[in-house]
Write an enzyme that holds these catalytic residues in place. Structure first.
Site, mmCIF file in Angstrom:
data_model
loop_
_atom_site.group_PDB
_atom_site.id
_atom_site.type_symbol
_atom_site.label_atom_id
_atom_site.label_comp_id
_atom_site.label_asym_id
_atom_site.label_seq_id
_atom_site.Cartn_x
_atom_site.Cartn_y
_atom_site.Cartn_z
ATOM 1 N N HIS A 24 0.860 -1.181 0.000
ATOM 2 C CA HIS A 24 0.000 0.000 0.000
ATOM 3 C C HIS A 24 0.896 1.231 0.000
ATOM 4 O O HIS A 24 1.858 1.321 0.772
ATOM 5 C CB HIS A 24 -0.913 -0.003 1.218
ATOM 6 C CG HIS A 24 -1.902 1.115 1.216
ATOM 7 N ND1 HIS A 24 -2.591 1.497 0.091
ATOM 8 C CD2 HIS A 24 -2.312 1.960 2.205
ATOM 9 C CE1 HIS A 24 -3.386 2.508 0.380
ATOM 10 N NE2 HIS A 24 -3.232 2.819 1.650
ATOM 11 N N HIS A 69 -3.287 9.042 1.115
ATOM 12 C CA HIS A 69 -3.211 7.819 0.305
ATOM 13 C C HIS A 69 -4.559 7.526 -0.336
ATOM 14 O O HIS A 69 -5.593 8.079 0.057
ATOM 15 C CB HIS A 69 -2.731 6.640 1.154
ATOM 16 C CG HIS A 69 -3.520 6.412 2.410
ATOM 17 N ND1 HIS A 69 -4.123 5.218 2.722
ATOM 18 C CD2 HIS A 69 -3.811 7.234 3.462
ATOM 19 C CE1 HIS A 69 -4.734 5.296 3.891
ATOM 20 N NE2 HIS A 69 -4.567 6.519 4.357
ATOM 21 N N CYS A 107 -3.280 2.619 -5.638
ATOM 22 C CA CYS A 107 -2.622 3.494 -4.661
ATOM 23 C C CYS A 107 -1.219 3.896 -5.100
ATOM 24 O O CYS A 107 -0.781 5.024 -4.841
ATOM 25 C CB CYS A 107 -2.575 2.824 -3.293
ATOM 26 S SG CYS A 107 -1.697 1.237 -3.266
#
Length: 258
Positions: free
Chosen positions: A30, A42, A154
C-alpha cells in the site's frame, strides 16, 4: 537504502516522500505520500469505489483502508475502516502494523533491474516536494477517480503526486510498478518465442527472468512514451465526467490534435 530493501525509519521521513508498506505476506504493497506531522495522504479501495480483475486476484491486489475499527478507533483518525478514496491518516493507521519503506525515484537502470520486485522504485525523476504536496492535498479534496487494480491504484496515485505524469493510452496498465510486475511475471515465458530455444529448467528460468526484466523496464513511467504531464487541476476537471483518467488524457490528446 540498499539493493535488497528500501526500509526507512520514521525520523528519516521528509514531507513529499512516497512511502509504502507490504501487505498480505508481501504479496502487495500500500502506497501513499507523507505530508509531515505524522500524516499520510493515500488512495484506498472500498466498497462501491473500485473495479478490478473479476478474479481471486481482487482479494490480493488490494490497498486496504486503515485497520482501526469502531471497537478500537485511532485516537487521531477515528474509525476509517469503512472509508475509501483519497484520505489522510496518521502513519500508524497507514502502516497498520507493517514496516515502513521509501519508494525511490531517478534510480539507475542497473539498480532498477536489480530490484527484482516491482513497486519499489522508478527511473522517473520526482518533482520538487512543494509540487508533490500541492497535488496530494488537492486530490485529498477532489478525489482521484475510481480505483482500478491495474490502471488506477494506490501506487499510481503516489506516482502521479510525485511526477504529474499520466498514461494517455487506454489499452495499457497505469504507472504502477507492482501491477506491471504481476503482468510481466505471468507472461515472461509463455508469451516469448525465446522459450523454444531451450528445454532445460535453467534455460527457461534465464529466458523467463530476462523477459520479466525487459517487461518491467519498458512499462516503467520513466521510459514509456504513452505518458504526459497533466496538471492536477486539469485532471480533476476532466475526471468529473466519470471517465477513467487514461481516457481523460486520451480525450485531451484528441482535442489537441483536432
Amino acid at each position: 537504502m540498499g539493493l535488497l530493501s528500501n526500509k526507512i525509519e520514521r525520523d528519516q521521513l521528509k514531507p513529499g516522500d512516497h512511502i509504502y508498506s507490504w501487505k498480505n505476506a508481501y504479496l502487495y504493497a500500500h502506497h501513499g505520500i507523507y505530508v509531515g506531522e505524522g500524516n499520510v495522504i493515500h488512495f484506498t479501495r472500498g466498497g462501491g469505489q473500485e473495479s478490478g480483475t473479476g478474479t481471486v486476484l481482487d482479494r490480493i491486489l488490494v490497498s486496504s483502508s486503515p485497520a482501526s475499527s469502531t471497537d478500537n478507533p485511532c485516537p487521531r483518525c477515528g474509525d476509517q475502516s469503512r472509508l475509501s478514496g483519497v484520505m489522510s491518516s496518521c502513519i500508524d493507521c497507514f502502516l497498520s502494523g507493517g514496516n515502513l519503506y521509501l519508494f525511490e525515484y531517478g534510480v539507475s537502470l542497473p539498480l532498477f533491474v536489480g530490484k527484482a520486485r516491482g513497486g519499489t522504485c522508478t527511473l522517473a525523476v520526482s518533482d520538487p516536494p512543494e509540487d508533490v504536496l500541492r497535488r496530494a492535498f488537492y486530490l485529498l479534496e477532489n478525489g482521484f477517480g475510481v480505483y482500478d487494480v491495474f490502471k488506477n491504484n494506490c501506487e499510481d496515485f503516489a506516482i502521479y503526486c510525485k511526477t504529474g505524469l499520466l498514461v494517455f493510452t487506454s489499452i495499457s496498465v497505469g504507472r504502477s510498478g507492482q501491477a506491471a510486475s504481476f503482468l510481466a511475471a505471468a507472461s515472461a515465458v509463455l508469451s516469448s518465442p525465446l522459450r523454444f530455444l531451450t528445454t532445460s529448467i535453467s534455460g527457461l528460468t534465464a529466458v523467463g527472468y530476462g523477459m520479466y526484466c525487459v517487461s518491467r523496464v519498458v512499462s516503467d513511467i520513466g521510459v514509456r512514451r504513452d505518458v504526459r504531464k497533466v496538471s492536477v487541476e486539469t485532471l480533476v476537471a476532466r475526471a468529473g465526467s466519470d471517465l477513467h483518467e487514461s481516457q481523460v488524457v486520451t480525450e485531451m490528446a484528441m482535442a489537441k490534435a483536432a
